[in-house]
Design a protein around this motif. Sequence first.
Motif, PDB file in Angstrom:
ATOM      1  N   GLY A 165     -57.079 -15.423   0.232  1.00  0.00           N
ATOM      2  CA  GLY A 165     -56.116 -14.826  -0.682  1.00  0.00           C
ATOM      3  C   GLY A 165     -56.160 -13.315  -0.651  1.00  0.00           C
ATOM      4  O   GLY A 165     -56.976 -12.711   0.039  1.00  0.00           O
ATOM      5  N   CYS A 166     -55.252 -12.708  -1.399  1.00  0.00           N
ATOM      6  CA  CYS A 166     -55.155 -11.246  -1.347  1.00  0.00           C
ATOM      7  C   CYS A 166     -54.549 -10.712  -2.636  1.00  0.00           C
ATOM      8  O   CYS A 166     -53.593 -11.283  -3.150  1.00  0.00           O
ATOM      9  N   ASP A 167     -55.140  -9.614  -3.131  1.00  0.00           N
ATOM     10  CA  ASP A 167     -54.605  -8.961  -4.337  1.00  0.00           C
ATOM     11  C   ASP A 167     -53.939  -7.634  -4.004  1.00  0.00           C
ATOM     12  O   ASP A 167     -53.654  -6.840  -4.893  1.00  0.00           O
ATOM     13  N   LYS A 168     -53.693  -7.353  -2.729  1.00  0.00           N
ATOM     14  CA  LYS A 168     -53.221  -6.019  -2.365  1.00  0.00           C
ATOM     15  C   LYS A 168     -51.702  -5.861  -2.499  1.00  0.00           C
ATOM     16  O   LYS A 168     -51.212  -4.769  -2.704  1.00  0.00           O
ATOM     17  N   PHE A 169     -50.965  -6.924  -2.298  1.00  0.00           N
ATOM     18  CA  PHE A 169     -49.505  -6.893  -2.438  1.00  0.00           C
ATOM     19  C   PHE A 169     -48.831  -5.783  -1.621  1.00  0.00           C
ATOM     20  O   PHE A 169     -48.084  -4.966  -2.168  1.00  0.00           O
ATOM     21  N   CYS A 170     -49.072  -5.755  -0.336  1.00  0.00           N
ATOM     22  CA  CYS A 170     -48.278  -4.899   0.547  1.00  0.00           C
ATOM     23  C   CYS A 170     -46.828  -5.392   0.397  1.00  0.00           C
ATOM     24  O   CYS A 170     -46.600  -6.605   0.302  1.00  0.00           O
ATOM     25  N   THR A 171     -45.888  -4.459   0.400  1.00  0.00           N
ATOM     26  CA  THR A 171     -44.523  -4.855  -0.003  1.00  0.00           C
ATOM     27  C   THR A 171     -43.825  -5.786   0.994  1.00  0.00           C
ATOM     28  O   THR A 171     -42.830  -6.404   0.665  1.00  0.00           O
ATOM     29  N   PHE A 172     -44.355  -5.880   2.225  1.00  0.00           N
ATOM     30  CA  PHE A 172     -43.698  -6.725   3.239  1.00  0.00           C
ATOM     31  C   PHE A 172     -44.297  -8.127   3.313  1.00  0.00           C
ATOM     32  O   PHE A 172     -43.779  -8.976   4.013  1.00  0.00           O
ATOM     33  N   CYS A 173     -45.400  -8.383   2.614  1.00  0.00           N
ATOM     34  CA  CYS A 173     -46.265  -9.513   2.973  1.00  0.00           C
ATOM     35  C   CYS A 173     -46.221 -10.691   1.995  1.00  0.00           C
ATOM     36  O   CYS A 173     -46.252 -10.502   0.777  1.00  0.00           O
ATOM     37  N   VAL A 174     -46.185 -11.902   2.547  1.00  0.00           N
ATOM     38  CA  VAL A 174     -46.125 -13.111   1.710  1.00  0.00           C
ATOM     39  C   VAL A 174     -47.505 -13.643   1.311  1.00  0.00           C
ATOM     40  O   VAL A 174     -47.594 -14.519   0.448  1.00  0.00           O
ATOM     41  N   VAL A 175     -48.561 -13.122   1.957  1.00  0.00           N
ATOM     42  CA  VAL A 175     -49.882 -13.744   1.763  1.00  0.00           C
ATOM     43  C   VAL A 175     -50.303 -13.860   0.282  1.00  0.00           C
ATOM     44  O   VAL A 175     -50.766 -14.923  -0.151  1.00  0.00           O
ATOM     45  N   PRO A 176     -50.131 -12.814  -0.539  1.00  0.00           N
ATOM     46  CA  PRO A 176     -50.563 -12.970  -1.937  1.00  0.00           C
ATOM     47  C   PRO A 176     -49.835 -14.104  -2.657  1.00  0.00           C
ATOM     48  O   PRO A 176     -50.367 -14.679  -3.605  1.00  0.00           O
ATOM     49  N   TYR A 177     -48.623 -14.444  -2.191  1.00  0.00           N
ATOM     50  CA  TYR A 177     -47.864 -15.517  -2.839  1.00  0.00           C
ATOM     51  C   TYR A 177     -48.217 -16.885  -2.254  1.00  0.00           C
ATOM     52  O   TYR A 177     -48.190 -17.884  -2.960  1.00  0.00           O
ATOM     53  N   GLY A 209     -61.096 -14.104   6.697  1.00  0.00           N
ATOM     54  CA  GLY A 209     -60.505 -13.949   5.374  1.00  0.00           C
ATOM     55  C   GLY A 209     -59.281 -13.080   5.521  1.00  0.00           C
ATOM     56  O   GLY A 209     -59.221 -12.264   6.446  1.00  0.00           O
ATOM     57  N   GLN A 210     -58.302 -13.245   4.638  1.00  0.00           N
ATOM     58  CA  GLN A 210     -57.106 -12.389   4.730  1.00  0.00           C
ATOM     59  C   GLN A 210     -57.485 -10.926   4.536  1.00  0.00           C
ATOM     60  O   GLN A 210     -56.825 -10.027   5.002  1.00  0.00           O
ATOM     61  N   ASN A 211     -58.549 -10.720   3.787  1.00  0.00           N
ATOM     62  CA  ASN A 211     -59.067  -9.380   3.507  1.00  0.00           C
ATOM     63  C   ASN A 211     -60.569  -9.475   3.555  1.00  0.00           C
ATOM     64  O   ASN A 211     -61.250  -9.299   2.550  1.00  0.00           O
ATOM     65  N   VAL A 212     -61.096  -9.759   4.730  1.00  0.00           N
ATOM     66  CA  VAL A 212     -62.486 -10.210   4.811  1.00  0.00           C
ATOM     67  C   VAL A 212     -63.475  -9.158   4.303  1.00  0.00           C
ATOM     68  O   VAL A 212     -64.500  -9.499   3.712  1.00  0.00           O
ATOM     69  N   SER A 248     -59.788  -7.029   8.462  1.00  0.00           N
ATOM     70  CA  SER A 248     -60.246  -6.039   7.494  1.00  0.00           C
ATOM     71  C   SER A 248     -59.111  -5.157   7.011  1.00  0.00           C
ATOM     72  O   SER A 248     -58.122  -4.971   7.712  1.00  0.00           O
ATOM     73  N   HIS A 249     -59.319  -4.594   5.830  1.00  0.00           N
ATOM     74  CA  HIS A 249     -58.361  -3.626   5.293  1.00  0.00           C
ATOM     75  C   HIS A 249     -59.039  -2.256   5.268  1.00  0.00           C
ATOM     76  O   HIS A 249     -60.205  -2.151   4.853  1.00  0.00           O
ATOM     77  N   PRO A 250     -58.336  -1.211   5.707  1.00  0.00           N
ATOM     78  CA  PRO A 250     -58.973   0.118   5.780  1.00  0.00           C
ATOM     79  C   PRO A 250     -59.568   0.597   4.456  1.00  0.00           C
ATOM     80  O   PRO A 250     -60.575   1.302   4.439  1.00  0.00           O
ATOM     81  N   ASN A 287     -46.921   0.098   0.345  1.00  0.00           N
ATOM     82  CA  ASN A 287     -47.988  -0.095  -0.655  1.00  0.00           C
ATOM     83  C   ASN A 287     -49.323  -0.419   0.004  1.00  0.00           C
ATOM     84  O   ASN A 287     -50.081  -1.268  -0.469  1.00  0.00           O
ATOM     85  N   ARG A 288     -49.612   0.286   1.113  1.00  0.00           N
ATOM     86  CA  ARG A 288     -50.874   0.008   1.808  1.00  0.00           C
ATOM     87  C   ARG A 288     -52.078   0.621   1.083  1.00  0.00           C
ATOM     88  O   ARG A 288     -53.225   0.322   1.396  1.00  0.00           O
ATOM     89  N   LYS A 289     -51.814   1.554   0.190  1.00  0.00           N
ATOM     90  CA  LYS A 289     -52.877   2.139  -0.650  1.00  0.00           C
ATOM     91  C   LYS A 289     -53.875   3.007   0.127  1.00  0.00           C
ATOM     92  O   LYS A 289     -55.023   3.153  -0.263  1.00  0.00           O
TER      93      LYS A 289
HETATM   94 FE1  SF4 Z   1     -52.837  -8.551   1.756  1.00  0.00          FE
HETATM   95 FE2  SF4 Z   1     -52.975  -7.910   4.362  1.00  0.00          FE
HETATM   96 FE3  SF4 Z   1     -50.768  -9.054   3.353  1.00  0.00          FE
HETATM   97 FE4  SF4 Z   1     -51.365  -6.539   2.709  1.00  0.00          FE
HETATM   98  S1  SF4 Z   1     -50.892  -7.319   4.785  1.00  0.00           S
HETATM   99  S2  SF4 Z   1     -50.723  -8.146   1.275  1.00  0.00           S
HETATM  100  S3  SF4 Z   1     -53.595  -6.615   2.626  1.00  0.00           S
HETATM  101  S4  SF4 Z   1     -52.797  -9.980   3.486  1.00  0.00           S
END
Ligand code: SF4
Length: 465
Positions: A165-177, A209-212, A248-250, A287-289
Amino acid sequence: MKPPRKLHIKSYGCQMNVYDAQRMVDTLAGEGFIETKSVDDADLVILNTCHIREKASEKVYSELGRLRVAKHDAARAGRDMRIAVAGCVAQAEGEEIIRRAPAVDVVVGPQSYHHLPELLKRAGTHGRAIETEFPAEDKFTFLPQPRREAIRARGISAFVTVQEGCDKFCTFCVVPYTRGAEVSRPVARIIEDVKQLADNGVREITLIGQNVNAYHGEGPDGSTWPLGKLLHRLAEIRGIVRLRYSTSHPRDVDDSLIEAHRDLPALMPLVHLPVQSGSDRILSAMNRKHTVAEYRKAIDRFRAVRQDIAFSSDFIVGFPGEREEDFLATLALVTQIGYAAAYSFKYSPRPGTPAAEMQETVSAADMDERLVRLQELIDRQQSAFNVAAIGTTVDVLFERAARNVGQIVGRTAYLQPAHVMASSDIIGEVRPVRIDSLERYSLLGELVSPAPAIRPALSETNIGA
Ligand code: SF4
Ligand code: SAM
């Protein structure tokens, strides 16, 4: 005794789906299912789907069209074939799948596949079963351990999910949903899994992991362990000679991870660190933060502790609002970093994500053209990286017999495939190889050292066995 039922499973998308597919096979083995490579003799077909880009999810519907025919043919031959859709398309589209593809019996989201046996029974009595909730319980607690034979058949390299799972919510990405909120598995459970794999011949573990690197699992001492500390502990497990982790996420590169790269020879010097764009304006809209400068600082931290470290990355071209100057900034970043490999994608609007609502879209022609330019640059870097291996001696972990008779194939620390002529005895061993040439993406070479003393000397007859 009832004959075993046959299961055919087809996975799309990421490494986590490959791993999930194996765990579904393990779960259904307890119900008397064995795997089959062919759809035609299957009693159950599972499509383990990916929703990350439009193309990936549309593939599922065309495959379901073919399966409808196979199910019909099976029924005519007096056999009952069931079809299940698992994974992220199942999670995102739920009942819509059954509406578009009525031949489907079961729809199961990625957090519920431990319920597959029960869902199949429910579909048997009610015709259909759908489960796309995020259940309160952790599926890993309920999944059976893989059988010894299954581990052995899967080879010497294995994935282990440590975070989901992921709590980052990049604006293009479906993974958190589709995968839900970020959760980390407890350290003790991961150690147990890795020990069992090592006891059955696995030599290389990739933690996934999506955000290992956001991993923060409960340690045996009750404290929260970061990924670096987990890697330190796993490196102590007998039999494990290589460790990797992805993705990984930077923003989550912390001291513990850098220390792990400094201290652990088993931790391979290849880091997949996606950046998506080299423009701060686009990174902010995504929203890559993090900024480009922060990304470069993260890279420098790894390089400071391991000079031989190499990087791979992911890029998106044509994100809404991306102008030529933003794209040039991406090319400039790629040139500055110098990647060993990278994946690049055209932006694909995903329903329900904020970017899908953005108005300033990039034309298909511009996206195509930018993708070609980026891929050419990445290909040149990858080729240069591979060519640089020629004439050097590198460690290779040997995995299996190659297609060419007599050749054994393994991987270098940087995941480059490397082929040598040798006995299959070397499978599972790390051996130094002198690299002589490169054929497309594969390195060709010769074993440098003779076989270790504990092994019988190679004879003419067993070379290439
Ligand atoms: Fe999370 Fe990676 Fe998707 Fe961003 S791109 S919302 S960090 S899984
Ligand atoms: N968690 C990882 C990260 O933060 O980079 C990425 C996980 S995602 C499964 C894998 C890659 O798919 C991303 O890095 C991104 O490049 C690509 N991707 C995700 N959503 C996309 C979209 N809507 N269009 C195109 N590519 C996308």
